[in-house]
Scaffold this motif. Structure first.
Motif, PDB file in Angstrom:
ATOM      1  N   ASP A   4      39.298  48.849  36.221  1.00  0.00           N
ATOM      2  CA  ASP A   4      38.232  49.504  36.984  1.00  0.00           C
ATOM      3  C   ASP A   4      38.123  50.975  36.574  1.00  0.00           C
ATOM      4  O   ASP A   4      38.881  51.816  37.048  1.00  0.00           O
ATOM      5  CB  ASP A   4      38.579  49.370  38.474  1.00  0.00           C
ATOM      6  N   ILE A   5      37.208  51.266  35.667  1.00  0.00           N
ATOM      7  CA  ILE A   5      36.968  52.672  35.315  1.00  0.00           C
ATOM      8  C   ILE A   5      36.108  53.266  36.422  1.00  0.00           C
ATOM      9  O   ILE A   5      34.946  52.899  36.569  1.00  0.00           O
ATOM     10  CB  ILE A   5      36.280  52.792  33.941  1.00  0.00           C
ATOM     11  N   LEU A  42      49.022  43.272  36.339  1.00  0.00           N
ATOM     12  CA  LEU A  42      48.131  43.944  37.295  1.00  0.00           C
ATOM     13  C   LEU A  42      48.372  45.462  37.321  1.00  0.00           C
ATOM     14  O   LEU A  42      47.443  46.261  37.196  1.00  0.00           O
ATOM     15  CB  LEU A  42      48.327  43.339  38.689  1.00  0.00           C
ATOM     16  N   LEU A  43      49.668  45.844  37.442  1.00  0.00           N
ATOM     17  CA  LEU A  43      49.992  47.272  37.515  1.00  0.00           C
ATOM     18  C   LEU A  43      49.628  47.981  36.205  1.00  0.00           C
ATOM     19  O   LEU A  43      49.188  49.131  36.218  1.00  0.00           O
ATOM     20  CB  LEU A  43      51.472  47.466  37.835  1.00  0.00           C
ATOM     21  N   ILE A  44      49.822  47.250  35.102  1.00  0.00           N
ATOM     22  CA  ILE A  44      49.478  47.841  33.794  1.00  0.00           C
ATOM     23  C   ILE A  44      47.967  48.067  33.709  1.00  0.00           C
ATOM     24  O   ILE A  44      47.503  49.107  33.255  1.00  0.00           O
ATOM     25  CB  ILE A  44      49.951  46.928  32.647  1.00  0.00           C
ATOM     26  N   LEU A  45      47.214  47.049  34.183  1.00  0.00           N
ATOM     27  CA  LEU A  45      45.748  47.169  34.164  1.00  0.00           C
ATOM     28  C   LEU A  45      45.283  48.328  35.035  1.00  0.00           C
ATOM     29  O   LEU A  45      44.397  49.096  34.653  1.00  0.00           O
ATOM     30  CB  LEU A  45      45.111  45.873  34.678  1.00  0.00           C
ATOM     31  N   LEU A  46      45.926  48.455  36.202  1.00  0.00           N
ATOM     32  CA  LEU A  46      45.561  49.548  37.103  1.00  0.00           C
ATOM     33  C   LEU A  46      45.877  50.901  36.460  1.00  0.00           C
ATOM     34  O   LEU A  46      45.087  51.842  36.530  1.00  0.00           O
ATOM     35  CB  LEU A  46      46.307  49.413  38.436  1.00  0.00           C
ATOM     36  N   GLY A  47      47.061  50.958  35.822  1.00  0.00           N
ATOM     37  CA  GLY A  47      47.459  52.198  35.133  1.00  0.00           C
ATOM     38  C   GLY A  47      46.491  52.522  34.011  1.00  0.00           C
ATOM     39  O   GLY A  47      46.067  53.678  33.855  1.00  0.00           O
ATOM     40  N   VAL A  76      44.284  55.877  33.610  1.00  0.00           N
ATOM     41  CA  VAL A  76      44.419  56.764  32.438  1.00  0.00           C
ATOM     42  C   VAL A  76      43.066  56.915  31.733  1.00  0.00           C
ATOM     43  O   VAL A  76      42.656  58.029  31.383  1.00  0.00           O
ATOM     44  CB  VAL A  76      45.508  56.213  31.476  1.00  0.00           C
ATOM     45  N   LEU A  77      42.390  55.792  31.547  1.00  0.00           N
ATOM     46  CA  LEU A  77      41.104  55.850  30.839  1.00  0.00           C
ATOM     47  C   LEU A  77      40.064  56.645  31.643  1.00  0.00           C
ATOM     48  O   LEU A  77      39.306  57.448  31.074  1.00  0.00           O
ATOM     49  CB  LEU A  77      40.592  54.428  30.578  1.00  0.00           C
ATOM     50  N   THR A  78      40.052  56.424  32.959  1.00  0.00           N
ATOM     51  CA  THR A  78      39.115  57.201  33.804  1.00  0.00           C
ATOM     52  C   THR A  78      39.430  58.688  33.683  1.00  0.00           C
ATOM     53  O   THR A  78      38.527  59.522  33.560  1.00  0.00           O
ATOM     54  CB  THR A  78      39.217  56.773  35.281  1.00  0.00           C
TER      55      THR A  78
END
Lengths: 281, 159
Positions: free
Chosen positions: B23-24, B123-128, B132-134
């Motif tokens: 989610d950006i 999940l946590l990696i995706l959230l991280g 980071v990307l945002t």
């Protein structure tokens, strides 16, 4: 009365016509060959004609290539615009044809089930990355009510969870918080299908000795008071039997392509327990 | 307007290009921008409004995203004491932290309210990764918003 001057002119004309007539009648049936005198005249006049012709040709070419091209730019721009408009029109027609095909499929599906249904257009998707829902362009004014089932020609899509006068929100079957009471069509084993990811759902509570194999079709059981009985949900893609678990781990791939959801059918009946899913003979 | 457009378009675009839970969130960056441009009161109101808007279009529990965006606003307000939100470095750090905290808070709230969360290690990696990307993209987004504001002011002055 003709005066002598006019008579003389008349005679000259008559003489000229007579000479011409003599020339024409003498050359009838003969091949036209230049006489030496004619050849000499041609030899002298032809180069002049050549120069005149090439000059005229150059001027004409210049005219066509430059002056006449002044309008070409305008014409070209206008034609380009026309091409763009036609391309757009063509694209719209293609879109209409595609929409027509999709609606035709939906209509066929609608005719198969004895159930009042309303076609709705998907207009938006859930803005968060956490939930799976879509917005449709029909609401309370069109007769929609909460918990009505939403399907398409491939199978179950979801159920209505929020309503506005002209719009509604659909909780998709691939959402992790959606639960659809289902059964395996072949063996009639029961379970509850819940979303796991946009591509895979999990069928919970399938008993250990249940007869489930990969490729089995999962359909709605009609017990959840939302979906009518027999609506296809997905196909079993994996079956695992963990000895430490109470139930089988059954993964189901939804039949509906949720990333390409454009039109859906809202089934306009609130209580599906009357088993209205009767196929036409 | 930008926020509304973003909310309306986000679902259709992000669902096509990004995996689930990735989610950006430029909404956080907009809150940060409002905070440094119009002050904390407007930023708080904007955060609440944005949350309500997301709540309307999402199928999650009502008020969830209002609460989350208010939490984002508070984390940005607190973070401003330690980092400068005017500098690109501060923007990257603060937005990244705010988004990650928001996602963790969301996870916690969903667990508390007995919502189903897949037990996925990624999940946590995706959230991280989303945070980071945002964060990395936020200076560009801030720059875009500054530019837009300048153009609007110029347009207003001309009229």
């Amino acid at each position: 009365m003709l005066n002598p001057r006019r008579i003389r002119i008349l005679w000259i004309w008559i003489a000229l016509f007579f000479i011409a007539f003599i020339l024409v009648s003498s050359s009838f049936g003969k091949r036209r060959v230049w006489s030496p005198l004619e050849q000499a005249v041609i030899e002298i006049t032809a180069p002049v004609q050549k120069v005149i012709f090439s000059t005229v040709d150059t001027v004409q070419g210049f005219w066509w290539k430059y002056f006449s091209l002044v309008d070409i730019r305008i014409v070209n721009a206008s034609l380009k615009k026309e091409i763009d408009a036609l391309k757009m029109e063509n694209s719209l027609y293609r879109e209409l044809v595609a929409a027509n095909r999709r609606l035709e499929t939906l209509l066929q599906f609608k005719e198969v089930i004895h159930w009042d249904a309303l076609v709705a257009q998907v207009i938006g998707k859930d803005p968060t990355g956490w939930f799976e829902s879509v917005m449709i362009d029909k609401g309370k004014n069109a007769g929609l009510r909460l918990n009505m089932a939403v399907v398409n020609a491939q199978g179950a899509v979801g159920q209505l969870v929020s309503l506005a006068p002209n719009y509604a929100k659909v909780l998709l079957v691939i959402d992790q918080n959606s639960a659809v009471d289902c059964l395996i069509q072949r063996s009639r084993e029961k379970g509850i299908v819940k979303g796991l990811s946009p591509k895979v759902c999990k069928m919970h509570y399938v008993v250990k000795n249940g007869d489930v194999v990969v490729g089995d079709l999962v359909v709605t059981s009609g017990m959840g008071r939302v979906y009518p009985k027999g609506i296809p949900v997905g196909r079993v893609v994996a079956v695992a039997d963990d000895p430490w678990e109470m139930f089988k781990d059954v993964k189901v791939e939804p039949l509906v392509n949720f990333s390409k959801l454009e039109e859906v059918l809202v089934l306009l009946k609130e209580d599906p327990l009357s088993n209205p899913y009767r196929f036409k003979e | 307007m930008i926020s509304l457009l973003y909310v309306l378009l986000k679902g259709s675009i992000m669902k096509e290009v990004a995996p689930k839970f990735f989610d950006i969130d430029f909404g956080t960056a907009v809150i940060g921008y409002v905070l440094i441009t119009y002050g904390s009161t407007w930023a708080g109101l904007f955060a609440l409004g944005q949350g309500i808007l997301v709540d309307l279009f999402s199928v999650g529990p009502v008020g969830l995203f209002s609460l989350l965006y208010l939490a984002v606003f508070l984390s940005l307000l607190g973070g401003c004491r330690f980092f400068d939100l005017h500098s690109p470095k501060g923007q990257v750090i603060l937005i990244c932290v705010a988004v990650y905290l928001k996602e963790l808070f969301l996870l916690l709230l969903l667990l508390v309210f007995s919502f189903e969360i897949p037990n996925s290690s990624s999940l946590l990696i995706l959230l991280g990764a989303s945070a980071v990307l945002t964060g990395i993209l936020s200076p560009f987004f801030f720059h875009f918003l500054y530019l837009l504001r300048r153009l609007m002011i110029k347009g207003l002055q001309e009229t």
